[in-house]
Enzyme design. Structure first.
Site, PDB file in Angstrom:
ATOM      1  N   CYS A 276      -1.765   0.051   9.345  1.00 61.96           N
ATOM      2  CA  CYS A 276      -0.933  -1.150   9.226  1.00 61.96           C
ATOM      3  C   CYS A 276       0.502  -0.854   9.657  1.00 61.96           C
ATOM      4  O   CYS A 276       1.278  -0.303   8.881  1.00 61.96           O
ATOM      5  CB  CYS A 276      -0.895  -1.626   7.778  1.00 61.96           C
TER       6      CYS A 276
ATOM      7  N   GLN B 202     -16.270 -11.467  13.915  1.00 59.52           N
ATOM      8  CA  GLN B 202     -14.820 -11.433  13.682  1.00 59.52           C
ATOM      9  C   GLN B 202     -14.519 -10.956  12.268  1.00 59.52           C
ATOM     10  O   GLN B 202     -15.221 -11.333  11.330  1.00 59.52           O
ATOM     11  CB  GLN B 202     -14.212 -12.816  13.903  1.00 59.52           C
TER      12      GLN B 202
ATOM     13  N   CYS C 121       0.837  -1.197   0.000  1.00 59.68           N
ATOM     14  CA  CYS C 121       0.000   0.000   0.000  1.00 59.68           C
ATOM     15  C   CYS C 121       0.879   1.256   0.000  1.00 59.68           C
ATOM     16  O   CYS C 121       1.699   1.429   0.892  1.00 59.68           O
ATOM     17  CB  CYS C 121      -0.890  -0.012   1.242  1.00 59.68           C
TER      18      CYS C 121
ATOM     19  N   TYR D 213     -18.986 -13.467  26.757  1.00 58.75           N
ATOM     20  CA  TYR D 213     -18.664 -12.437  25.751  1.00 58.75           C
ATOM     21  C   TYR D 213     -18.931 -13.041  24.368  1.00 58.75           C
ATOM     22  O   TYR D 213     -18.063 -13.081  23.504  1.00 58.75           O
ATOM     23  CB  TYR D 213     -17.211 -11.961  25.865  1.00 58.75           C
TER      24      TYR D 213
ATOM     25  N   CYS E 214      -7.756 -10.836  22.349  1.00 54.38           N
ATOM     26  CA  CYS E 214      -7.207  -9.994  21.272  1.00 54.38           C
ATOM     27  C   CYS E 214      -6.194  -9.010  21.851  1.00 54.38           C
ATOM     28  O   CYS E 214      -5.772  -8.080  21.172  1.00 54.38           O
ATOM     29  CB  CYS E 214      -8.320  -9.261  20.533  1.00 54.38           C
TER      30      CYS E 214
ATOM     31  N   CYS F  33      -1.016   6.310   6.924  1.00 55.09           N
ATOM     32  CA  CYS F  33      -2.362   5.977   7.392  1.00 55.09           C
ATOM     33  C   CYS F  33      -2.391   5.534   8.844  1.00 55.09           C
ATOM     34  O   CYS F  33      -3.273   5.911   9.594  1.00 55.09           O
ATOM     35  CB  CYS F  33      -2.932   4.931   6.449  1.00 55.09           C
TER      36      CYS F  33
ATOM     37  N   ASP G 197     -14.117 -14.768  25.695  1.00 56.54           N
ATOM     38  CA  ASP G 197     -13.558 -14.026  24.558  1.00 56.54           C
ATOM     39  C   ASP G 197     -13.843 -12.536  24.763  1.00 56.54           C
ATOM     40  O   ASP G 197     -14.627 -11.932  24.018  1.00 56.54           O
ATOM     41  CB  ASP G 197     -14.227 -14.557  23.270  1.00 56.54           C
TER      42      ASP G 197
ATOM     43  N   CYS H 211      -7.668  -0.025  -0.061  1.00 57.42           N
ATOM     44  CA  CYS H 211      -6.998  -0.515   1.137  1.00 57.42           C
ATOM     45  C   CYS H 211      -6.657  -1.989   0.924  1.00 57.42           C
ATOM     46  O   CYS H 211      -7.539  -2.783   0.594  1.00 57.42           O
ATOM     47  CB  CYS H 211      -7.921  -0.337   2.332  1.00 57.42           C
TER      48      CYS H 211
HETATM   49  N1  SAH Z   1     -17.080 -14.405  20.980  1.00 62.52           N
HETATM   50  C1  SAH Z   1     -17.535 -13.522  19.946  1.00 62.52           C
HETATM   51  C2  SAH Z   1     -17.390 -12.031  20.298  1.00 62.52           C
HETATM   52  C3  SAH Z   1     -16.107 -11.573  20.879  1.00 62.52           C
HETATM   53  S1  SAH Z   1     -15.863  -9.817  20.934  1.00 62.52           S
HETATM   54  C4  SAH Z   1     -16.901 -13.854  18.627  1.00 62.52           C
HETATM   55  O1  SAH Z   1     -15.947 -14.628  18.541  1.00 62.52           O
HETATM   56  O2  SAH Z   1     -17.370 -13.342  17.606  1.00 62.52           O
HETATM   57  C5  SAH Z   1     -16.240  -9.407  22.566  1.00 62.52           C
HETATM   58  C6  SAH Z   1     -17.723  -9.326  22.855  1.00 62.52           C
HETATM   59  O3  SAH Z   1     -17.847  -9.000  24.247  1.00 62.52           O
HETATM   60  C7  SAH Z   1     -18.481  -8.247  22.097  1.00 62.52           C
HETATM   61  O4  SAH Z   1     -19.592  -8.847  21.447  1.00 62.52           O
HETATM   62  C8  SAH Z   1     -18.961  -7.284  23.205  1.00 62.52           C
HETATM   63  O5  SAH Z   1     -20.235  -6.729  22.955  1.00 62.52           O
HETATM   64  C9  SAH Z   1     -18.991  -8.191  24.417  1.00 62.52           C
HETATM   65  N2  SAH Z   1     -18.869  -7.538  25.738  1.00 62.52           N
HETATM   66  C10 SAH Z   1     -18.136  -6.456  26.077  1.00 62.52           C
HETATM   67  N3  SAH Z   1     -18.208  -6.211  27.397  1.00 62.52           N
HETATM   68  C11 SAH Z   1     -18.997  -7.183  27.926  1.00 62.52           C
HETATM   69  C12 SAH Z   1     -19.435  -7.491  29.252  1.00 62.52           C
HETATM   70  N4  SAH Z   1     -19.074  -6.742  30.290  1.00 62.52           N
HETATM   71  N5  SAH Z   1     -20.226  -8.560  29.428  1.00 62.52           N
HETATM   72  C13 SAH Z   1     -20.596  -9.349  28.370  1.00 62.52           C
HETATM   73  N6  SAH Z   1     -20.214  -9.091  27.096  1.00 62.52           N
HETATM   74  C14 SAH Z   1     -19.423  -8.042  26.867  1.00 62.52           C
END
Ligand code: SAH
Length: 457
Positions: A83, A285, A74, A314, A410, A80, A383, A161
């Protein structure tokens, strides 16, 4: 002013910081972090600013190049800020990510564990299924779009991009042309005049489905119908168009309100053999190819058994829990975003999964209540977002003692902090980074934990 600011120093880069910046020290041991400078390189660096005890600078002249430096695909990559790693070989990017996870686990959690080689992509470009670009007027009054220059709200115009889905690049180009033709004004953050703030395009990897979300400062704008018509006729691949209303002052991209302007209310994609619907505001994702691998690793790490009761904390749109459901007795999802839970339940139904429940709640409140009520959990997938989990959630885990925990993270910093909290009760069986974000400094890690024998119920 700090005497180092604006100075030009000759620096050697000895490492990469956790954000992927070149790590250097001057003769007085001050740390200076430099964008796009890699270990083994030497450069003349201008110091720009100081934050939290660290100096930040940029390369004035590169004096010695690393053999790992490559020509970025790029042409805008140095301006930017999206990246960090386009000019670093992909092999080195992957090595950095494993080392970063290992270093943070050691430094923050005092855990000296093996971290596997980061699993990378065969082709680490054009992978993102979600693109969001701000719109503005340039100084000649033309509509421009692109990315914000790092640390500012100045739009760097970028028409192609190289990490975004190619279909999205084309659609955003069409929106700009249509706005120019019809005189639809982008929003100006200073004068608070104009309308279009961002265009967001979400693409399905498996199906030919594409969603456009136009973020406007007002609920409706002049020439809206004409703009819509032009976009629809010039972008036949669009399945769904929303107007998102964001009248706030801050830098939040989307507002709360989504109005369907055209087509379907959702798009759908497929992961690990299941279909998932995606709505404008819910999390999904962004790298579909690597997400399949990530989830596969998560399933392997959980060693699921048919009597298991599983918590997917999550849970977003339910992806991980729904992939796990066919192996176990019951899956419970918990997620704070209402729309995502609605999607998760619809996803369960569409995939004919009947051993799945999902609740809108804060994950810590939810698991605390489960612990209080003496509920049983065998496996927990967690997650969390970048800030990680919290002590209330982790303390409840220690009370409930699920056999296995699969932590998908992440952010290696919050992963390490959270693991430190539970490491006396759990063995870390496997740490596997997966490259969901090639060309950037971000890293995703699947971490598999099992309850120490002495603690088993
Ligand atoms: N496991 C899913 C999403 C992961 S991203 C996947 O793999 O696609 C993290 C997620 O946590 C988001 O959807 C966000 O809305 C949620 N989140 C953030 N804070 C939170 C909390 N305090 N309690 C429950 N969920 C939460």
């Amino acid at each position: 002013m700090d005497p180092l600011i604006k100075q030009i120093l000759h620096l050697n880069c000895v490492d990469l910081s956790y954000e992927g910046r070149g790590f250097c020290r001057d003769l007085n041991d001050n740390v200076i972090l430099v964008n796009y400078l890699f270990p083994g390189e030497e450069a003349l660096v201008e110091v720009d600013y100081k934050r939290a005890g660290l100096y930040y600078g940029h390369i004035k002249k590169l004096e010695k190049e690393s053999p790992e430096r490559i020509k970025p695909l790029c042409p805008f990559s140095f301006r930017c800020g999206g990246c960090e790693f386009q000019s670093l070989s992909y092999k080195s990017q992957l090595a950095f990510k494993s080392k970063l996870v290992k270093d943070q686990l050691k430094k923050i959690a005092h855990l000296d564990v093996d971290v596997k080689e980061t699993i990378g992509m065969d082709d680490p470009y054009y992978y993102r299924n979600k693109i969001q670009m701000p719109f503005a007027l340039d100084k000649d009054g033309h509509v421009v779009y692109g990315f914000y220059k790092e640390g500012s709200h100045e739009v760097v115009p970028i028409s192609n991009c190289v990490i975004e889905d190619k279909r999205a690049n084309l659609i955003i180009g069409e929106i700009k042309t249509a706005m120019d033709e019809l005189g639809v004004l982008p929003y100006d953050e200073t004068t608070r005049k104009g309308y279009i703030r961002h265009a967001i395009v979400r693409t399905s990897y498996v199906y030919k489905e594409v969603m456009l979300i136009l973020v406007s400062a007002k609920e409706g704008f002049p020439e809206q119908d004409a703009l819509l018509q032009k976009i629809v006729s010039n972008c036949p691949e669009l399945t769904s168009i929303y107007l998102n209303v964001n009248s706030s002052f801050g830098s939040k991209i989307m507002g709360e309100k989504n109005i369907l302007l055209y087509g379907e209310s959702h798009i759908k994609d497929s992961l690990c053999g299941l279909d998932f619907i995606i709505s404008p505001s819910s999390f999904y994702q962004t790298n579909p190819v690597m997400t399949s691998i990530l989830y596969q690793k998560a399933m392997e790490g959980a060693s699921l058994k048919k009597d298991d009761v599983v918590l997917d904390a999550y849970s977003g749109t339910g992806t991980i829990g729904l992939v796990a459901a066919k192996y176990v007795s019951k899956v419970i999802g918990v997620e704070i975003n209402h729309d995502a839970v609605t999607d998760a339940l619809a996803n369960a139904k569409a995939n004919k999964i009947d051993n799945y429940e999902a609740y809108v709640d804060d994950a810590s409140n939810f698991i605390e209540r489960m612990a209080k009520e003496g509920k049983r959990l065998d496996v927990v997938f967690m997650d969390p977002p970048r800030k990680g989990s919290d002590e209330r959630f982790l303390s409840s885990l220690l009370k409930m003692k699920p056999d296995r925990i699969v932590y998908i993270s992440c952010n290696p910093l919050s992963l390490a902090r959270d693991l430190a909290f539970i490491k006396d009760a759990y063995d870390i069986e496997d740490v596997q980074p997966v490259d969901l974000f090639p060309e950037t400094g971000h890293v995703e890690t699947v971490c598999e934990l099992s309850l120490r024998n002495a603690d088993k119920h």
